[in-house]
Design an enzyme around this catalytic site. Structure first.
Site, mmCIF file in Angstrom:
data_model
loop_
_atom_site.group_PDB
_atom_site.id
_atom_site.type_symbol
_atom_site.label_atom_id
_atom_site.label_comp_id
_atom_site.label_asym_id
_atom_site.label_seq_id
_atom_site.Cartn_x
_atom_site.Cartn_y
_atom_site.Cartn_z
ATOM 1 N N LYS A 46 51.504 -68.865 0.595
ATOM 2 C CA LYS A 46 50.414 -69.340 1.443
ATOM 3 C C LYS A 46 49.303 -70.081 0.720
ATOM 4 O O LYS A 46 48.756 -71.028 1.292
ATOM 5 C CB LYS A 46 49.841 -68.199 2.286
ATOM 6 C CG LYS A 46 49.171 -67.091 1.517
ATOM 7 C CD LYS A 46 48.639 -66.014 2.458
ATOM 8 C CE LYS A 46 47.954 -64.908 1.672
ATOM 9 N NZ LYS A 46 47.397 -63.865 2.552
ATOM 10 N N HIS A 174 48.077 -54.002 -0.726
ATOM 11 C CA HIS A 174 47.361 -55.156 -1.270
ATOM 12 C C HIS A 174 45.888 -54.775 -1.346
ATOM 13 O O HIS A 174 45.259 -54.520 -0.330
ATOM 14 C CB HIS A 174 47.544 -56.389 -0.375
ATOM 15 C CG HIS A 174 47.243 -57.686 -1.074
ATOM 16 N ND1 HIS A 174 46.030 -57.937 -1.683
ATOM 17 C CD2 HIS A 174 48.000 -58.800 -1.263
ATOM 18 C CE1 HIS A 174 46.050 -59.147 -2.211
ATOM 19 N NE2 HIS A 174 47.244 -59.686 -1.985
ATOM 20 N N GLU A 250 52.959 -59.668 -5.694
ATOM 21 C CA GLU A 250 52.906 -60.870 -4.858
ATOM 22 C C GLU A 250 51.785 -61.816 -5.303
ATOM 23 O O GLU A 250 50.858 -62.093 -4.548
ATOM 24 C CB GLU A 250 52.661 -60.488 -3.400
ATOM 25 C CG GLU A 250 53.631 -59.521 -2.789
ATOM 26 C CD GLU A 250 53.140 -59.021 -1.443
ATOM 27 O OE1 GLU A 250 52.204 -59.612 -0.883
ATOM 28 O OE2 GLU A 250 53.668 -58.009 -0.956
#
Length: 393
Positions: A46, A174, A250
């Site tokens: 993204k 996260h 990530e």
């Protein structure tokens, strides 16, 4: 990137530009890989969903973190094997699930019972990670505010998934974007280690994946901890997990941000209330969109010397909020002078618009091939669908 290179690119391609240096992408990937040995790095598309970035990271051995059908289409077009991808959006449309499964992605993320139920019809083909919330108010973007279940809900959700015939393979979290303290990772890893043990004691299927998310910090001007120092206590915490647990991260911003340089030019000037206003051909609705959406402040400079004056840098649109910096010291600029934004690879071009019909920046990719570190490889335009790109005419 030198002033000579920037001027050459602007002369060749015009402005505004976003120059993406794949050599920097590779460097960021390698230093993070060294700081987190044994962790599979899934690049989160993204912040910079560009074909050249995907390709060069695949050549480095990276995995990929997808969240939408468009991102699935982008990695598929680059020939990325589906088994190197996971789909981590906690809230998905059924079409997103179907498109990812059709491509061959089998690992998804969920964080609540309703989301788990979406996988009943796909239970023979899909497996889940449960996303756990660990609030991080000190992070620039606290992503656990929007997604994740409370740690106390995890065992119940695993049991509900089991009753529905859906396999939960592991946990994810996260701690937030631009995390400033590795302590929140340690807290989350410790909690997940305990949850893995509790699930086993409760007779639930063994959990063998832990996804620690992204959030690794980069310096936009302020000083941040080196990635080696930042990850050292994280490595120590990960070493306490059972040996059978596969570790995933990530990274997005950490890899993409330093790779992008924005090049814009002065298209007009005016003196207002004793200060020079310089109007650029890029702004908050374009590459500098991250100042609104990503809470970032980019290092800006010009390719000109001279006495410094209080100045304002404004974007090109007719909207009065389109101001990049309303208190910056600059030499006196003229129409056509170049303004350079650094650290602009993440959440800039990706969130830019064509508002007021000012076209977003062209993307120029440098050093796409590792052996050729100075040649501009290709000029790309972002296509309308899926974030893929095509050579410009």
């Amino acid at each position: 990137m030198t002033a000579i290179e920037i001027r050459s690119l602007a002369a060749r391609f015009g402005s505004p530009l976003l120059v993406v240096d794949c050599a920097q992408v590779r460097h960021q990937y390698r230093v993070l890989k060294e700081a987190l040995p044994g962790v599979d790095l899934h690049y989160a598309l993204k912040p910079l969903p560009h074909a050249a970035v995907v390709s060069c990271l695949y050549d480095e051995g990276a995995f990929f973190d997808l969240a939408t059908t468009g991102e699935v289409e982008l990695v598929k077009a680059q020939g990325i094997p589906a088994e190197r991808c996971i789909h981590t959006h906690p809230i998905k449309r059924d079409s997103d699930i179907r498109d990812a499964l059709r491509y061959g992605v089998t690992t998804f993320v969920a964080d609540n019972e309703d989301e788990i139920r979406k996988f009943v019809r796909y239970r023979k083909r899909a497996e889940l990670l449960l996303r756990v919330s660990f609030r991080s108010p000190d992070a620039v973007v606290d992503l656990s505010r929007k997604f994740g279940c409370e740690p106390g809900a995890v065992l119940g959700l695993i049991e509900k998934a089991r009753r529905l015939g859906i396999r939960v393979r592991g946990l994810s979290f996260h701690v937030g974007s631009q995390a400033t303290d590795p302590g929140k990772y340690i807290e989350a890893i410790d909690a997940c280690r305990n949850l893995i043990a509790e699930a086993l004691l409760a007779g639930l299927p063994a959990l063998d994946i832990l996804d620690i998310g992204g959030g690794f910090p980069v310096a936009y001007g302020e000083t941040v901890m080196s990635i080696e120092d930042f990850c050292r206590p994280i490595r120590a915490a990960l070493a306490t997990l059972p040996r059978h647990v596969r570790l995933i991260a990530e990274p997005g911003r950490f890899i993409a941000a330093p790779a992008g340089v924005a090049v814009s030019s002065v298209m007009g000037k005016a003196k207002r209330a004793g200060r020079w206003w310089y109007y650029l051909d890029d702004g908050l609705y374009g590459s500098y969109s991250g100042q609104l959406f990503d809470h970032a402040k980019y290092p800006v400079s010009v390719l000109k010397d001279g006495e410094l004056h209080e100045s304002v840098l404004a974007g090109p649109t007719c909207d009065s909020i389109d101001v990049i910096d309303d208190d910056i010291l600059l030499p006196q600029l003229e129409v056509g002078d170049l303004v350079i934004g650094r650290m602009m690879g993440a959440y800039t071009w990706a969130s830019a618009t064509d508002f007021n019909f000012f076209k977003r920046a062209k993307v120029v990719v440098m050093n796409e091939q590792p052996a050729d570190t100075r040649r501009v490889v290709q000029l790309h335009r972002r296509s309308a669908g899926g974030g893929s790109s095509k050579p410009a005419a």
